[in-house]
Design an enzyme around this catalytic site. Structure first.
Site, PDB file in Angstrom:
ATOM      1  N   ARG A  25      50.303  44.003  51.977  1.00 38.93           N
ATOM      2  CA  ARG A  25      51.261  45.098  51.889  1.00 38.93           C
ATOM      3  C   ARG A  25      52.203  45.044  53.096  1.00 38.93           C
ATOM      4  NH1 ARG A  25      49.619  48.741  47.992  1.00 38.93           N
ATOM      5  NH2 ARG A  25      47.396  48.748  47.442  1.00 38.93           N
ATOM      6  N   GLY A  71      54.705  45.739  42.712  1.00 37.31           N
ATOM      7  CA  GLY A  71      54.962  47.084  42.231  1.00 37.31           C
ATOM      8  C   GLY A  71      56.227  47.690  42.810  1.00 37.31           C
ATOM      9  N   THR A 112      51.495  46.538  38.335  1.00 33.93           N
ATOM     10  CA  THR A 112      50.774  47.660  38.923  1.00 33.93           C
ATOM     11  C   THR A 112      49.869  48.295  37.878  1.00 33.93           C
ATOM     12  OG1 THR A 112      50.961  49.906  39.834  1.00 33.93           O
ATOM     13  CG2 THR A 112      52.774  49.158  38.470  1.00 33.93           C
ATOM     14  N   ASP A 134      49.221  51.304  38.008  1.00 31.16           N
ATOM     15  CA  ASP A 134      49.727  52.677  37.893  1.00 31.16           C
ATOM     16  C   ASP A 134      50.741  52.837  36.763  1.00 31.16           C
ATOM     17  OD1 ASP A 134      48.190  53.552  40.018  1.00 31.16           O
ATOM     18  OD2 ASP A 134      49.759  53.209  41.499  1.00 31.16           O
ATOM     19  N   ARG A 182      25.254  67.964  33.441  1.00 26.59           N
ATOM     20  CA  ARG A 182      26.105  68.093  34.619  1.00 26.59           C
ATOM     21  C   ARG A 182      27.593  68.107  34.255  1.00 26.59           C
ATOM     22  NH1 ARG A 182      22.782  63.514  38.005  1.00 26.59           N
ATOM     23  NH2 ARG A 182      21.234  64.898  38.961  1.00 26.59           N
ATOM     24  N   MET A 236      42.339  56.075  39.870  1.00 27.34           N
ATOM     25  CA  MET A 236      43.440  55.709  40.758  1.00 27.34           C
ATOM     26  C   MET A 236      44.770  56.230  40.225  1.00 27.34           C
ATOM     27  SD  MET A 236      42.746  51.914  42.301  1.00 27.34           S
ATOM     28  CE  MET A 236      41.810  51.757  43.826  1.00 27.34           C
ATOM     29  N   GLY A 237      45.676  56.569  41.157  1.00 32.16           N
ATOM     30  CA  GLY A 237      46.989  57.092  40.807  1.00 32.16           C
ATOM     31  C   GLY A 237      47.387  58.177  41.777  1.00 32.16           C
ATOM     32  N   GLN A 253      38.766  49.298  39.411  1.00 30.84           N
ATOM     33  CA  GLN A 253      39.851  49.400  38.439  1.00 30.84           C
ATOM     34  C   GLN A 253      40.915  48.326  38.636  1.00 30.84           C
ATOM     35  OE1 GLN A 253      40.775  53.948  38.034  1.00 30.84           O
ATOM     36  NE2 GLN A 253      39.556  53.631  39.883  1.00 30.84           N
ATOM     37  N   ARG A 254      40.938  47.738  39.828  1.00 30.20           N
ATOM     38  CA  ARG A 254      41.950  46.707  40.131  1.00 30.20           C
ATOM     39  C   ARG A 254      41.378  45.300  40.066  1.00 30.20           C
ATOM     40  NH1 ARG A 254      44.881  48.796  45.332  1.00 30.20           N
ATOM     41  NH2 ARG A 254      44.067  46.847  46.144  1.00 30.20           N
TER      42      ARG A 254
END
Length: 362
Positions: free
Chosen positions: A73, A110, A133, A135, A170, A177-178, A280-281
């Site tokens: 990044r 992204g 991405t 997202d 429960r 993610m987001g 998730q990635r």
């Protein structure tokens, strides 16, 4: 022709598949082309770390997660800041673009990656982007590669949580993610049969969430599934600046943990928080994303062949096309409040914690 290629920002499924699709198109359709792999995203372009890629480097990577080029990044806001020598990261990238003898640069990434790609394009570099991405928040494209694989993973997580939630009676909160947008949470929430879906675009009232939980209990439902985006916020928080929101919650308290505690106190139910996080990635891309990535990579190759620089690949309807980088850079694709999927969700009883009800359009 010397073509530089890099992957920037967070990793996601499909990066290698795009690289492969692009390389196969180039080596089959553009004579004497040479592909230069730039290591670790824009960081490699800043430091000049790159190497020539052979055709064999692209073999066997279609279904492999991650990226063979590495990634990092590089905050956009730091690109034009000068160091003690009066040089900026933008200056160094332009310098190495020329030093490597590149005719163009292909960037996979992204929102931040596209902003930097547009900046490079404005400063004399030939650039083509490809939107990546989980997202799904890149402006001008219906979908980004990596998104559908992440939906599959997040949905499977919700599926698995259903069984333990039902067994123990429960209320389970699954944090998806987001930070800015809720596409992933919305799709996975609907696909996973969540009872409540909380996304950044629709700020919620904690008491409305509690009300929905109690209503289900009154109907004999012993458990609740809440899909919540990490960037979700209450209506009160939505009027605050980000830093103020974080300080109000406490430095070590996420919205998910705070809401779980509130539900447990007010509804008198046992709550648990599940954070799939980087699962998730990671991992291999789904067949859909392998196909989409190959399509996008090939189309990027076509843009190279046609000399259409300063553009990025996009999906519009069922067609692969392109947008100008300057038209989409810095814009975010949020979920419209009247989006069809939100309407569908409300119509089947999913609550967004905002007190709004489904209204049938006659």
């Amino acid at each position: 022709m010397k073509i530089g290629i890099l992957t920037s920002g967070g990793d996601c499924p499909g990066l290698n598949a795009v690289i492969r699709g692009f390389a196969k198109y180039v080596y089959n359709q553009i004579p004497k082309a040479e592909i230069i792999g730039i290591s670790d995203g824009y960081g490699g372009l800043i430091s000049g770390e790159a190497h020539t890629l052979k055709e064999s480097d692209f073999s066997g990577i279609l279904n492999v997660g991650g990226t063979i080029l590495g990634t990092s990044r590089q905050p956009f806001k730091l690109m034009t800041q000068e160091d003690q020598n009066g040089q900026s990261k933008l200056d160094m990238m332009k310098k190495n673009y020329k030093k490597l003898g590149l005719d163009l640069l292909v960037t996979l990434g992204g929102a931040g990656t596209h902003k930097t790609a547009a900046l490079l394009s404005q400063n004399g570099c030939n650039v083509i982007g490809i939107p990546k991405t989980i997202d799904n928040d890149i402006w001008g494209t219906d979908v980004t590669f990596g998104f559908h694989t992440a939906v599959d993973i997040a949905t499977e997580c919700i599926d698995r949580i259903h069984t333990t939630a039902a067994s123990h009676g429960r209320t389970m909160l699954i944090e998806i993610m987001g930070n800015k947008v809720g596409w992933l949470t919305l799709y996975a929430g609907v696909a996973g049969g969540a009872d409540i879906v909380l996304i950044p675009e629709l700020p919620f009232e904690p008491d409305e969430v509690v009300k929905t939980v109690k209503k289900r209990i009154d109907k004999g439902k012993a458990f609740n599934i809440i899909a919540i985006a990490e960037g979700a916020m209450t209506k009160h928080e939505s009027k605050m600046k980000k830093q103020d929101r974080l300080e109000a919650r406490g430095n070590d308290t996420t919205i998910t943990n705070a809401l779980a505690k509130y539900i447990e106190e007010k509804a008198e139910v046992e709550t648990r928080v599940v954070v799939p996080g980087h699962l998730q990635r990671g991992g291999n891309p789904s067949p859909y994303d392998r196909f989409l990535s190959t399509e996008m990579g090939c189309f990027a190759g076509k843009l190279v062949e046609e000399g259409k620089f300063g553009t990025t690949v996009s999906v519009q309807g069922n067609k692969i096309t392109s947008n100008y980088l300057m038209d989409i850079a810095g814009k975010t694709k949020y979920i419209p409040k009247d989006h069809q999927i939100i309407e569908v969700a409300r119509s089947i009883g999913i609550s967004f914690g905002d007190g709004e009800k489904y209204e049938k359009i006659v």
